[in-house]
Scaffold this active site. Structure first.
Site, mmCIF file in Angstrom:
data_model
loop_
_atom_site.group_PDB
_atom_site.id
_atom_site.type_symbol
_atom_site.label_atom_id
_atom_site.label_comp_id
_atom_site.label_asym_id
_atom_site.label_seq_id
_atom_site.Cartn_x
_atom_site.Cartn_y
_atom_site.Cartn_z
ATOM 1 N N ASP A 295 12.580 -49.152 -9.174
ATOM 2 C CA ASP A 295 11.343 -49.162 -9.958
ATOM 3 C C ASP A 295 10.370 -50.012 -9.148
ATOM 4 O OD1 ASP A 295 9.250 -49.813 -11.590
ATOM 5 O OD2 ASP A 295 10.477 -50.232 -13.359
ATOM 6 N N ALA A 331 -10.805 -49.578 -26.510
ATOM 7 C CA ALA A 331 -10.655 -50.248 -27.805
ATOM 8 C C ALA A 331 -9.283 -49.963 -28.421
ATOM 9 C CB ALA A 331 -11.757 -49.795 -28.757
ATOM 10 N N TYR A 386 -6.351 -46.558 -15.678
ATOM 11 C CA TYR A 386 -6.000 -45.701 -14.518
ATOM 12 C C TYR A 386 -7.107 -45.752 -13.459
ATOM 13 C CZ TYR A 386 -4.501 -41.359 -12.160
ATOM 14 O OH TYR A 386 -4.094 -40.415 -11.252
HETATM 15 P P1 NAD Z 1 4.175 -37.024 -11.707
HETATM 16 O O1 NAD Z 1 4.171 -37.761 -12.985
HETATM 17 O O2 NAD Z 1 4.531 -35.573 -11.710
HETATM 18 O O3 NAD Z 1 5.112 -37.764 -10.638
HETATM 19 C C1 NAD Z 1 5.062 -39.180 -10.460
HETATM 20 C C2 NAD Z 1 6.388 -39.639 -9.904
HETATM 21 O O4 NAD Z 1 6.292 -41.073 -9.755
HETATM 22 C C3 NAD Z 1 7.535 -39.346 -10.846
HETATM 23 O O5 NAD Z 1 8.615 -38.800 -10.148
HETATM 24 C C4 NAD Z 1 7.866 -40.710 -11.430
HETATM 25 O O6 NAD Z 1 9.224 -40.845 -11.826
HETATM 26 C C5 NAD Z 1 7.491 -41.621 -10.274
HETATM 27 N N1 NAD Z 1 7.261 -43.002 -10.754
HETATM 28 C C6 NAD Z 1 6.520 -43.377 -11.810
HETATM 29 N N2 NAD Z 1 6.610 -44.708 -11.981
HETATM 30 C C7 NAD Z 1 7.440 -45.175 -11.024
HETATM 31 C C8 NAD Z 1 7.932 -46.462 -10.702
HETATM 32 N N3 NAD Z 1 7.612 -47.542 -11.416
HETATM 33 N N4 NAD Z 1 8.756 -46.593 -9.633
HETATM 34 C C9 NAD Z 1 9.110 -45.499 -8.894
HETATM 35 N N5 NAD Z 1 8.680 -44.259 -9.175
HETATM 36 C C10 NAD Z 1 7.868 -44.100 -10.230
HETATM 37 O O7 NAD Z 1 2.719 -37.261 -11.084
HETATM 38 P P2 NAD Z 1 1.922 -36.427 -9.981
HETATM 39 O O8 NAD Z 1 0.929 -35.574 -10.674
HETATM 40 O O9 NAD Z 1 2.823 -35.844 -8.972
HETATM 41 O O10 NAD Z 1 1.075 -37.634 -9.338
HETATM 42 C C11 NAD Z 1 1.454 -38.305 -8.160
HETATM 43 C C12 NAD Z 1 0.335 -39.263 -7.778
HETATM 44 O O11 NAD Z 1 -0.889 -38.537 -7.673
HETATM 45 C C13 NAD Z 1 0.090 -40.350 -8.817
HETATM 46 O O12 NAD Z 1 -0.226 -41.560 -8.160
HETATM 47 C C14 NAD Z 1 -1.117 -39.840 -9.565
HETATM 48 O O13 NAD Z 1 -1.856 -40.875 -10.144
HETATM 49 C C15 NAD Z 1 -1.880 -39.146 -8.461
HETATM 50 N N6 NAD Z 1 -2.834 -38.134 -8.922
HETATM 51 C C16 NAD Z 1 -2.407 -36.977 -9.508
HETATM 52 C C17 NAD Z 1 -3.351 -36.036 -9.893
HETATM 53 C C18 NAD Z 1 -2.963 -34.717 -10.518
HETATM 54 O O14 NAD Z 1 -3.871 -33.918 -10.814
HETATM 55 N N7 NAD Z 1 -1.701 -34.431 -10.721
HETATM 56 C C19 NAD Z 1 -4.697 -36.286 -9.718
HETATM 57 C C20 NAD Z 1 -5.087 -37.470 -9.130
HETATM 58 C C21 NAD Z 1 -4.146 -38.383 -8.716
#
Ligand code: NAD
Length: 480
Positions: A295, A331, A386
């Site tokens: 984590d 809020a 975020y």
């Molecule tokens: P997702 O939720 O499908 O995947 C995120 C992954 O991160 C998951 O496998 C989760 O288990 C892992 N994770 C979460 N917390 C964790 C922790 N504390 N330690 C280790 N692993 C952890 O999300 P996604 O859509 O693939 O997004 C990936 C990245 O892209 C993120 O940083 C997200 O903010 C960013 N993002 C996504 C989008 C979108 O449209 N999907 C847009 C902008 C930014």
């Protein structure tokens, strides 16, 4: 999640319905496929006065198999495979023997504006794009080369160079058919081949309206050992690799030659194992690709990660992808919703980088790529936590770039727009459709679009690219 509207309007029946009802019809973007040539065809090249990059452009294009065709705006003495004249406002490629090929489309329009020092000289861009814009093939590319206004001492030159941004972004909004448009600002002596390859290729399908600065990179970097596997032998850590964008990043990096350690939380162990197995099938490493359960927000995580990576002799690429959302207006937001998002999305990255750098586990000449978001640029209702975390990621990239330069390490961020993943599948329908359509390409991106951009930033050919935030958003209206 599937974009059913995109599939429908691109089916034979749906195409007829869309035409009859006058519905918007976003094109299916051409993305990289191993069984298709990455480059080919022709590119029209235009130039303003004193075009400093023209020879290099022609040489790079011919090296990758694209025929450079010079536009009339390029002075006669500039070398090119062929030249063309503008006839009735339409680009008509003409070979050296004078034959014209009126129906031929070009894959790209490239303009060398690096020598422009007065705003009056911007007219040369009008001339070129006015003639040539209708001749670009579907999923074609527009690339303008300029200079960084902040590095110019002459206010007239800085003004004219800044103006290029408006032109390039507008071209992206006017172009149809999956055509992208980007501005690359280059310093004297910068290596442009890596960036040019990326921005001309199908790998940059969802990157449009971006301004990228290319400086002079560390001497030991430059051209990678081979352009098809530029990451050969490099070791990469990808956080949040079990699914979504992180899984795509791990796959693309491995496909480009890297040995990947994919990290995710205990709850995602099975999904992570599946992802790493599929990577081993795709790019066999004799078991060197590894899964790491941690984590990233846990206090012991930096030491555990350092210990695991040190065992294999260190690392070359760190991709901070893991991230979460906990949306509510401020809020209504609980303390925990705020704290967990800031901790996972921002503080954990800082702690892990600090540990990797302090112990020299991230090797000199390495690459850090962080995943931000367009929410971090524009802000978003219900996402104060975020957007704060993702804007912080941008601040970190901008402030760390000069600090890391001495070690030849680059740091950049990708800022995805709407990408089809679990995260966006959870959005309410109306918000999801708006996110998908409100961009120049009229559709959401795929995880692979973010992954390809990360792979470009992580490659040796990007040694001069640092401190950049590259949006992978189809030129989203949000965050522009
Ligand atoms: P997702 O939720 O499908 O995947 C995120 C992954 O991160 C998951 O496998 C989760 O288990 C892992 N994770 C979460 N917390 C964790 C922790 N504390 N330690 C280790 N692993 C952890 O999300 P996604 O859509 O693939 O997004 C990936 C990245 O892209 C993120 O940083 C997200 O903010 C960013 N993002 C996504 C989008 C979108 O449209 N999907 C847009 C902008 C930014």
């Amino acid at each position: 999640m599937k974009d059913r509207y995109l599939d429908f309007v691109n089916s034979p029946f749906g195409t007829r319905i869309a035409r009859t009802l006058g519905l918007p019809k976003p094109d299916v973007l051409r993305r990289h496929r191993a069984d298709q040539a990455e480059f080919g065809g022709m590119a029209a090249i235009g130039a303003g006065p004193s075009p400093g990059l023209f020879d290099t452009l022609v040489a790079v294009l011919s090296g990758i198999g694209i025929t450079g065709v010079a536009h009339d705006s390029a002075p006669d003495w500039l070398p090119c495979a062929a030249r063309h004249g503008a006839m009735s406002g339409r680009f008509e490629p003409r070979s050296n023997t004078g034959d014209t090929h009126p129906g031929d489309r070009v894959q790209a329009l490239i303009f060398d504006a690096t020598g422009i020092t007065q705003s009056a000289e911007l007219h040369s861009l009008y001339h070129f794009f006015h003639d040539a814009i209708r001749s670009v093939a579907k999923s074609g590319r527009i690339v303008v080369f300029g200079r960084a206004p902040s590095r110019l001492t002459d206010p007239h030159a800085a003004t004219a160079q800044r103006a290029l941004e408006g032109l390039t972004r507008s071209l992206g909004k006017e172009a149809r058919g999956g055509i992208t448009s980007n501005l690359l600002r280059v310093e004297d002596g910068a290596q442009i081949e890596g960036a040019l390859r990326f921005f001309l290729s199908p790998r940059s399908a969802y990157v449009s309206g971006q301004v990228v600065h290319i400086g002079v990179g560390a001497a030991e970097s430059g051209a990678p050992p081979g352009w098809s596997k530029p990451l050969d032998g490099k070791r990469a850590l990808v956080t949040g690799a079990a699914r979504g964008i992180g899984a795509a990043i791990a796959k693309v990096l491995a496909g480009r030659g890297a040995i990947v350690t994919g990290l995710d939380v205990e709850a995602a162990r099975d999904a992570l194992d599946q992802t790493m197995l599929s990577i081993e099938d795709l790019a066999p490493s004799n078991g060197a690709h590894a899964a790491l359960i941690a984590d990233i927000a846990a206090p012991e995580a930096p030491d555990e990660i350092v210990a695991a990576l040190a065992l294999s002799g260190g690392i070359d690429i760190v991709v901070h992808n893991a991230g979460i959302t906990r949306d509510k207006t401020i809020a209504r937001m609980s303390d925990d919703m705020w704290a967990s998002v800031i901790d996972i999305n921002l503080l954990a990255q800082e702690r892990i980088d600090d540990a990797l750098l302090a112990k020299n586990v991230l090797r000199d000449g390495g690459r850090i790529v962080a995943v931000s978001s367009i929410s971090g640029i524009a802000g978003n209702r219900g996402q104060t936590n975020y957007a704060t975390s993702k804007a912080g990621v941008i601040g970190r990239v901008e402030s760390m770039a000069s600090v890391l330069k001495a070690r030849g390490i680059t740091i950049n961020a990708v800022a995805p727009g709407f990408i089809e993943t679990h995260m966006t599948a959870r959005m309410p329908l109306g918000v999801r459709e708006a996110g998908r359509r409100l961009n120049s390409l009229g559709q959401g991106g795929l995880p692979v679009d973010v992954a390809e951009t990360v792979a470009w930033l992580a490659s040796p050919g990007s040694a001069g690219v640092t401190g950049n935030i590259v949006r992978v958003c189809g030129q989203s209206l949000i965050g522009a």
